[in-house]
Scaffold this motif. Structure first.
Motif, PDB file in Angstrom:
ATOM      1  N   ARG A 279      36.198 105.371 -19.265  1.00 21.33           N
ATOM      2  CA  ARG A 279      35.498 105.518 -20.462  1.00 21.33           C
ATOM      3  C   ARG A 279      34.280 104.623 -20.973  1.00 21.33           C
TER       4      ARG A 279
ATOM      5  N   THR B 230      31.052 104.040 -18.993  1.00 20.92           N
ATOM      6  CA  THR B 230      30.402 105.971 -19.100  1.00 20.92           C
ATOM      7  C   THR B 230      29.603 105.954 -19.832  1.00 20.92           C
TER       8      THR B 230
ATOM      9  N   TYR C  56      26.270 109.655 -24.942  1.00 19.54           N
ATOM     10  CA  TYR C  56      27.758 109.595 -23.927  1.00 19.54           C
ATOM     11  C   TYR C  56      28.003 111.107 -24.605  1.00 19.54           C
TER      12      TYR C  56
ATOM     13  N   TYR D 281      27.084 113.014 -20.647  1.00 24.67           N
ATOM     14  CA  TYR D 281      28.324 112.828 -19.566  1.00 24.67           C
ATOM     15  C   TYR D 281      28.977 113.256 -19.956  1.00 24.67           C
ATOM     16  N   VAL D 282      30.244 114.037 -20.200  1.00 26.44           N
ATOM     17  CA  VAL D 282      30.960 114.573 -20.218  1.00 26.44           C
ATOM     18  C   VAL D 282      31.195 115.558 -20.572  1.00 26.44           C
TER      19      VAL D 282
ATOM     20  N   ASP E 160      35.792 113.124 -18.791  1.00 31.71           N
ATOM     21  CA  ASP E 160      34.848 112.348 -18.173  1.00 31.71           C
ATOM     22  C   ASP E 160      35.008 112.239 -16.772  1.00 31.71           C
TER      23      ASP E 160
ATOM     24  N   ILE F 151      32.867 110.738 -14.946  1.00 35.12           N
ATOM     25  CA  ILE F 151      32.883 109.858 -14.222  1.00 35.12           C
ATOM     26  C   ILE F 151      33.189 109.012 -13.981  1.00 35.12           C
ATOM     27  N   ALA F 152      34.755 108.472 -14.947  1.00 28.81           N
ATOM     28  CA  ALA F 152      35.305 107.861 -15.080  1.00 28.81           C
ATOM     29  C   ALA F 152      36.716 108.260 -14.036  1.00 28.81           C
TER      30      ALA F 152
END
Length: 392
Positions: free
Chosen positions: A137, A140, A151, A154-155, A184, A186-187
């Motif tokens: 996390r 990200t 941020y 992105y979530v 998240d 990406i995570a």
């Protein structure tokens, strides 16, 4: 009921004081040695250990050290490393006597009993899972900063899926930062990729870990050399300049710096994958601690040399220090390379999980499928179910 009581008493006794015998441990270690699977060398194990420990210590804790103890934070790293060395003596002794997978799970099971072993395994699982998820996390967030975005973009907020979550305060605050109630993606993708590398086996995994660890050490060397080239002031001109908060500040900072060594014991979980683990594991632990202390201590010294007056209200970072000294290109290199190398910590957090679950499965504490090994393309003796479960 009377018929069940003897079995219940036996179960409680086994959980409370039943210990795994030394003979059983050594037989298990001998089977692992003769399995014909790909093995990890001393260099591989040290790379895993250093790849785990070098991260937050160099990039985050060094800035906190400058704020809390000034240049004397270098002494805090030495003290914290010494404390970890004393702790590692126990790991060296036990890994040499019990050269098999499982780390503190098998150490506790042999020395204290099954219940203590299960507790140790649960603690290890939470340590690796929480550390890996937290780093993923944080990655990200670093990506958002590098892209000069928010941020929050992105979530995925829970409230977009479950309206009830809105009552929990989900969504961006006035600063555009997300609260804890968010997904998240990406995570999650990073964890999937790292689990896939573990799934493909030791041969590929050790190449990735060794390469990324070498790059991480090279980045630290660049930060140290560039930082010392920007040295300003004389940190040794007086005791007040070197240690502005005195002995108390150094000791307080030591407690913080200890977290820069968290994970040095991870190599013990991979004993069954090591060549001659009784001799290799103690050397790997020493190499990990020495490498982590050297890199972190030098980075701390370089940052203290650059930062004569820390910024008010926040801890300095290498990126901030390089920009403050007129080297924005160096700050850019650090930001980009940190973004590239941070996933290594997620990978090495997942790496020992299949071995830990396999150790428990061999003792009957998990289904036997967790200790079943598979062979295939790029894979020799891969614990497939454990690798997939580690992702979950």
């Amino acid at each position: 009921v009377g018929t069940c009581m003897p079995g219940l008493r036996a179960l409680l006794w086994r959980m409370g004081v039943g210990r795994k015998s030394l003979k059983a441990v050594l037989e298990e270690a001998e089977r692992d040695d003769n399995s014909g699977e790909s093995k990890l060398s001393l260099l591989d194990l040290v790379s895993i250990g250093i790849g785990t420990t070098i991260g937050s210590g160099v990039f985050i804790l060094t800035g906190q050290g400058v704020t809390h103890a000034g240049p004397a934070a270098v002494l805090s790293w030495v003290l914290a490393g010494t404390v970890c060395l004393l702790s590692s003596f126990a790991y060296m002794e036990l890994s040499a006597r019990l050269p098999t997978k499982g780390s503190c799970y098998i150490f506790s099971y042999h020395g204290l009993g099954e219940l203590a072993g299960v507790i140790g395994a649960a603690c290890l699982t939470m340590e690796y899972a929480v550390a890996g998820a937290g780093i993923a996390r944080a990655w990200t967030g670093d990506l958002a900063k590098l892209g000069r975005g928010s941020y929050a973009s992105y979530v995925v907020c829970y409230s977009q899926v479950f309206e009830a979550a809105a009552a929990l305060g989900c969504g961006p605050n006035e600063a555009g930062e997300m609260h804890d109630y968010s997904l998240d993606p990406i995570a999650a993708c990073m964890c999937v990729v790292c689990s896939a590398i573990v799934y493909l086996g030791t041969d590929l995994g050790k190449v990735v870990v060794n390469t990324f660890t070498a790059m991480k050490v090279a980045l630290v060397a660049f930060m140290v050399i560039a930082g010392l080239a920007c040295w300003q002031g004389n940190m040794f001109e007086s005791a007040d300049r070197f240690a502005p908060k005195g002995t108390g500040g150094v000791l307080s900072c030591t407690a913080t710096m200890f977290f820069g060594f968290v994970g040095f014991d991870e190599v013990c979980c991979l004993s069954s994958r090591a060549k001659d683990p009784a001799k290799t594991m103690p050397k790997a632990l020493i190499g990990t601690l020495f490498g982590a202390a050297l890199c972190s201590g030098l980075a701390q010294f370089a940052l203290a040399a650059m930062v004569e007056t820390p910024p008010s209200g926040e801890s300095p970072t290498f990126e901030w220090a390089f920009r403050d000294r007129g080297l924005p290109w160096a700050a850019g290199i650090v930001s980009v390379m940190k973004l590239i190398l941070l996933p290594l910590v997620v990978l090495v957090s997942i790496l020992p999980q299949p071995e830990l679950m396999a150790a428990m499965a061999e003792d009957g504490l998990l289904p036997s499928v967790f200790c079943k090994k598979h062979n295939g393309l790029y894979r020799r003796g891969t614990l497939v179910i454990g690798a997939v479960t580690a992702l979950i």
